[in-house]
Design an enzyme around this catalytic site. Structure first.
Site, PDB file in Angstrom:
ATOM      1  N   TYR A  75      23.604 -15.214 -11.803  1.00  0.00           N
ATOM      2  CA  TYR A  75      24.595 -14.340 -12.432  1.00  0.00           C
ATOM      3  C   TYR A  75      23.902 -13.109 -13.026  1.00  0.00           C
ATOM      4  O   TYR A  75      24.344 -11.975 -12.818  1.00  0.00           O
ATOM      5  CB  TYR A  75      25.374 -15.101 -13.510  1.00  0.00           C
ATOM      6  N   HIS A 119      23.934  -8.871 -11.866  1.00  0.00           N
ATOM      7  CA  HIS A 119      24.366  -7.832 -12.802  1.00  0.00           C
ATOM      8  C   HIS A 119      23.243  -6.869 -13.185  1.00  0.00           C
ATOM      9  O   HIS A 119      23.446  -6.000 -14.041  1.00  0.00           O
ATOM     10  CB  HIS A 119      24.941  -8.478 -14.066  1.00  0.00           C
ATOM     11  N   TYR A 152      30.617  -1.654 -22.132  1.00  0.00           N
ATOM     12  CA  TYR A 152      30.905  -2.974 -21.566  1.00  0.00           C
ATOM     13  C   TYR A 152      29.631  -3.806 -21.658  1.00  0.00           C
ATOM     14  O   TYR A 152      28.573  -3.406 -21.167  1.00  0.00           O
ATOM     15  CB  TYR A 152      31.330  -2.803 -20.112  1.00  0.00           C
ATOM     16  N   TRP A 210      33.688  -7.353  -5.345  1.00  0.00           N
ATOM     17  CA  TRP A 210      32.840  -7.930  -6.392  1.00  0.00           C
ATOM     18  C   TRP A 210      33.307  -9.339  -6.739  1.00  0.00           C
ATOM     19  O   TRP A 210      32.503 -10.259  -6.859  1.00  0.00           O
ATOM     20  CB  TRP A 210      32.841  -7.028  -7.629  1.00  0.00           C
ATOM     21  N   TRP A 211      34.605  -9.500  -6.931  1.00  0.00           N
ATOM     22  CA  TRP A 211      35.125 -10.831  -7.249  1.00  0.00           C
ATOM     23  C   TRP A 211      34.755 -11.831  -6.161  1.00  0.00           C
ATOM     24  O   TRP A 211      34.333 -12.945  -6.456  1.00  0.00           O
ATOM     25  CB  TRP A 211      36.631 -10.785  -7.414  1.00  0.00           C
TER      26      TRP A 211
END
Length: 104
Positions: free
Chosen positions: A18, A22, A41, A76-77
């Site tokens: 993960y 990112h 963010y 992306w999802w």
């Protein structure tokens, strides 16, 4: 500016993956987020509970919600579904948090 916070989950064996995905996010995803009024963010990982805590400042709910319908967000999802629980539309399972304190 509207402050938002939400919680997501990450699979127990996917913490490092993960983080890798990112760092950095796709440039086109970053551009879409910024063009839709997203600022500051941040996502934090709670390794002990496999939770992701996210905070963001947005210019409007409408613009923020419109991100979901973009091609790059949809891709992306789909890219992330093997590292975190997802809904039927591939969006991450998430819960919005209620702000209870803020010190400007």
């Amino acid at each position: 500016m509207i402050r938002k916070a939400f919680v997501m989950q990450v699979n127990p064996d996917a913490h490092e993956e993960y983080q890798r995905r990112h760092n950095p996010i796709w440039p086109e995803l970053e551009a879409v987020l910024k063009s839709h009024g997203a600022h500051n963010y941040a996502i934090y990982l709670d390794k002990a509970r496999n939770l992701l805590f996210a905070t963001i400042e947005i210019e409007s709910e409408e613009r923020w919600n419109a991100v979901a319908s973009t091609d790059v967000c949809q891709r992306w999802w789909k890219y992330m579904i093997d590292v975190m629980p997802a809904n039927a539309d591939n969006s991450p399972v998430s819960s919005e948090l209620q702000e209870v304190f803020y010190l400007p």
